[in-house]
Design a protein around this motif. Structure first.
Motif, mmCIF file in Angstrom:
data_model
loop_
_atom_site.group_PDB
_atom_site.id
_atom_site.type_symbol
_atom_site.label_atom_id
_atom_site.label_comp_id
_atom_site.label_asym_id
_atom_site.label_seq_id
_atom_site.Cartn_x
_atom_site.Cartn_y
_atom_site.Cartn_z
ATOM 1 N N CYS A 166 0.853 -1.190 0.000
ATOM 2 C CA CYS A 166 0.000 0.000 0.000
ATOM 3 C C CYS A 166 0.887 1.238 0.000
ATOM 4 C CB CYS A 166 -0.922 0.006 1.225
ATOM 5 S SG CYS A 166 -2.055 1.428 1.268
ATOM 6 N N GLU A 167 0.686 2.110 -0.986
ATOM 7 C CA GLU A 167 1.449 3.352 -1.094
ATOM 8 C C GLU A 167 0.499 4.505 -1.349
ATOM 9 O OE1 GLU A 167 4.379 3.081 -4.144
ATOM 10 O OE2 GLU A 167 5.839 2.033 -2.893
ATOM 11 N N GLY A 168 0.484 5.464 -0.439
ATOM 12 C CA GLY A 168 -0.349 6.641 -0.628
ATOM 13 C C GLY A 168 -1.823 6.340 -0.784
ATOM 14 N N GLY A 169 -2.294 5.309 -0.096
ATOM 15 C CA GLY A 169 -3.703 4.951 -0.192
ATOM 16 C C GLY A 169 -4.042 4.080 -1.390
ATOM 17 N N GLN A 170 -3.053 3.780 -2.246
ATOM 18 C CA GLN A 170 -3.263 2.931 -3.413
ATOM 19 C C GLN A 170 -2.689 1.538 -3.138
ATOM 20 O OE1 GLN A 170 -4.978 4.094 -6.061
ATOM 21 N NE2 GLN A 170 -5.165 6.079 -5.019
ATOM 22 N N TRP A 171 -3.345 0.521 -3.674
ATOM 23 C CA TRP A 171 -2.953 -0.864 -3.421
ATOM 24 C C TRP A 171 -2.313 -1.472 -4.658
ATOM 25 C CZ3 TRP A 171 -3.120 -3.061 1.326
ATOM 26 C CH2 TRP A 171 -3.848 -2.372 2.292
ATOM 27 N N TYR A 172 -1.220 -2.212 -4.437
ATOM 28 C CA TYR A 172 -0.480 -2.809 -5.550
ATOM 29 C C TYR A 172 -0.090 -4.245 -5.210
ATOM 30 C CZ TYR A 172 0.133 2.119 -6.813
ATOM 31 O OH TYR A 172 -0.073 3.444 -7.115
ATOM 32 N N LEU A 173 0.110 -5.024 -6.256
ATOM 33 C CA LEU A 173 0.715 -6.347 -6.147
ATOM 34 C C LEU A 173 1.980 -6.354 -7.002
ATOM 35 C CD1 LEU A 173 -2.308 -8.813 -6.319
ATOM 36 C CD2 LEU A 173 -0.687 -8.590 -4.424
ATOM 37 N N LEU A 174 3.086 -6.755 -6.401
ATOM 38 C CA LEU A 174 4.359 -6.866 -7.108
ATOM 39 C C LEU A 174 4.594 -8.349 -7.383
ATOM 40 C CD1 LEU A 174 6.501 -4.413 -4.943
ATOM 41 C CD2 LEU A 174 4.964 -3.893 -6.837
ATOM 42 N N ALA A 175 4.419 -8.753 -8.632
ATOM 43 C CA ALA A 175 4.448 -10.169 -9.000
ATOM 44 C C ALA A 175 5.766 -10.519 -9.678
ATOM 45 C CB ALA A 175 3.283 -10.494 -9.931
ATOM 46 N N THR A 176 6.397 -11.576 -9.220
ATOM 47 C CA THR A 176 7.653 -12.039 -9.804
ATOM 48 C C THR A 176 7.376 -12.862 -11.055
ATOM 49 O OG1 THR A 176 8.635 -12.139 -7.599
ATOM 50 C CG2 THR A 176 9.781 -13.313 -9.355
ATOM 51 N N CYS A 177 8.089 -12.535 -12.149
ATOM 52 C CA CYS A 177 7.936 -13.239 -13.418
ATOM 53 C C CYS A 177 9.295 -13.757 -13.881
ATOM 54 C CB CYS A 177 7.350 -12.320 -14.491
ATOM 55 S SG CYS A 177 5.700 -11.698 -14.104
ATOM 56 N N GLU A 178 9.302 -14.950 -14.437
ATOM 57 C CA GLU A 178 10.516 -15.558 -14.979
ATOM 58 C C GLU A 178 10.491 -15.366 -16.493
ATOM 59 O OE1 GLU A 178 14.161 -17.130 -14.634
ATOM 60 O OE2 GLU A 178 12.808 -16.998 -12.900
ATOM 61 N N ILE A 179 11.322 -14.427 -16.984
ATOM 62 C CA ILE A 179 11.324 -14.064 -18.396
ATOM 63 C C ILE A 179 12.438 -14.811 -19.122
ATOM 64 C CG2 ILE A 179 11.429 -12.140 -20.034
ATOM 65 C CD1 ILE A 179 9.105 -11.928 -18.171
ATOM 66 N N PRO A 180 12.155 -15.459 -20.260
ATOM 67 C CA PRO A 180 13.238 -16.081 -21.028
ATOM 68 C C PRO A 180 14.145 -15.017 -21.630
ATOM 69 C CG PRO A 180 11.156 -16.214 -22.226
ATOM 70 C CD PRO A 180 10.824 -15.679 -20.867
ATOM 71 N N GLU A 181 15.434 -15.208 -21.518
ATOM 72 C CA GLU A 181 16.388 -14.234 -22.049
ATOM 73 C C GLU A 181 16.562 -14.427 -23.550
ATOM 74 O OE1 GLU A 181 20.076 -14.124 -19.961
ATOM 75 O OE2 GLU A 181 19.124 -14.381 -17.999
ATOM 76 N N ALA A 182 16.871 -13.313 -24.240
ATOM 77 C CA ALA A 182 17.170 -13.387 -25.662
ATOM 78 C C ALA A 182 18.519 -14.064 -25.869
ATOM 79 C CB ALA A 182 17.176 -11.986 -26.264
ATOM 80 N N GLU A 183 18.713 -14.618 -27.060
ATOM 81 C CA GLU A 183 19.989 -15.244 -27.375
ATOM 82 C C GLU A 183 21.091 -14.192 -27.308
ATOM 83 O OE1 GLU A 183 22.412 -18.416 -28.197
ATOM 84 O OE2 GLU A 183 20.233 -18.441 -27.896
#
Length: 390
Positions: A166-183
């Motif tokens: 919660c920041e400044g009255g606003q609600w957030y979700l910070l989601a971890t993602c596993e991104i494939p790297e480029a060659e």
């Protein structure tokens, strides 16, 4: 490669009040666990869990997973504090700052982030809602929103925990993602050297400059306003100061993202790598007057390097870090090193061969040369593993 996607929750007023009560309970429990850890001298997860797990569940009504996450968050906080103390973030041992930081238990804000795993949080991407655990029971149909490209990354690559914030009255979700790297580009034709500074935030060996003069004036105004409001101390001054909280950090972050994006795009387009200065420990090495100290130490150079690093990994651009020593005093043509080669902040004039160029561009050429040498020697630098998309 791990990235963190930030999505905004859109709870109803009733849902927001339940989320607030949940976050408060989790952080009160973590603060109590931190006090126990400090008193008992126990900062490892399993021993601390034996001392606090049952009490946390009974006193604050947390579920099994929430209680374990609160304890783990406490252990992680002490690990981070120990690393900062060891690296000199709070000054030398026995100094006042060092003693203050190490002589009291960790305290969590009432609305500090709380981790959620897949047993506590589920996503419905088509409906754009989440089902989330709270102290009042499972709460379903909490709407969320975000940028289209970020939501696509979230739907395809989410993996691991998410943090409720919660920041400044606003609600957030910070989601971890596993991104494939480029060659990765295993055969770059050369390297773009990037020189970091105050007058010019970044200057590249291609001749690009990202000026910091206007930004520094705005930062100086922000600091003056904060100082004025702190001295005034009235309720209206405190309200205004709270409204301005984080403004400078958000602006700096936005600027760093834009600079990093342009540098990486140019490197990818031309088939080159990127060479950066290793600025580790610069706060301890550099000796400046107090006004200059504030300007130098408040710009997030490490953040800019991290942004360049993860954007480069996504684009397959190699990144190397080089020794920053004497890059501003070395001639990029004859490699003569002398302090007198810098007659002024902006001018480089070699006393050996007579070469004259803008000082930042000369430094960036030296960084590019060193980057190529590092690459040829087979020492490739690694980019940070976790960075925010914003």
């Amino acid at each position: 490669m791990k990235l963190v996607v930030r999505v905004k929750l859109l709870p109803t007023p009733a849902q927001a009040s339940v989320l607030e009560a949940t976050l408060t309970a989790c952080n009160e429990a973590a603060t109590w666990a931190a006090q126990v850890a400090f008193d008992e001298g126990v900062c490892k997860n399993l021993p601390l869990r034996r001392l606090t797990y049952r009490e946390i569940k009974a006193r604050w009504g947390l579920g099994a997973q929430a209680a374990q996450h609160a304890i783990k968050k406490t252990c992680d906080a002490y690990t981070t504090l120990a690393a900062k103390l060891r690296n000199g973030r709070y000054g030398r041992p026995c100094s006042k700052r060092h003693s203050r930081a190490s002589g009291k238990p960790v305290v969590f804000r009432a609305q500090a982030a709380q981790p959620y795993d897949d047993r506590m949080l589920s996503w419905q991407h088509e409906a754009r809602t989440v089902s989330i655990w709270t102290t009042g029971g499972r709460m379903k149909n909490v709407a969320f929103t975000g940028m289209a490209d970020q939501l696509e990354v979230l739907a395809r690559h989410r993996q691991g925990e998410s943090d409720l914030l919660c920041e400044g009255g606003q609600w957030y979700l910070l989601a971890t993602c596993e991104i494939p790297e480029a060659e990765p580009n295993a055969h770059p034709v050369s390297f773009i050297g990037v020189d970091l500074g105050i007058v010019n935030i970044a200057a590249t060996s291609d001749g690009a400059k990202y000026s910091g003069r206007r930004i520094n004036r705005r930062r100086a105004k922000d600091r003056a306003l904060r100082s004025k409001l702190q001295k005034k101390g009235t309720k209206s001054a405190k309200r205004r100061a709270k409204k301005c909280t984080g403004r400078e950090a958000r602006r700096n972050k936005d600027i760093n993202h834009k600079i990093a994006k342009r540098i990486v795009a140019e490197a990818a387009r031309t088939g080159r790598g990127i060479a950066l200065e290793d600025l580790g420990g610069i706060r301890e090495r550099v000796r400046l007057r107090k006004p200059q100290r504030t300007t130098l130490h408040s710009w997030p150079f490490a953040q800019l390097g991290a942004f360049i690093g993860y954007k480069a990994r996504r684009a397959g651009v190699p990144v190397v870090y080089v020794d920053a020593a004497y890059t501003s005093q070395e001639c990029s043509q004859c490699h003569h090193v002398e302090r007198g080669n810098r007659p002024s902040q902006a001018v480089f004039a070699c006393r050996s061969c007579g070469f004259v160029e803008h000082a930042d561009h000369n430094s960036s050429h030296n960084i590019a040369h060193r980057g190529w040498y590092v690459w040829v020697c087979g020492v490739e630098s690694t980019a940070p593993a976790l960075t925010l998309i914003a």
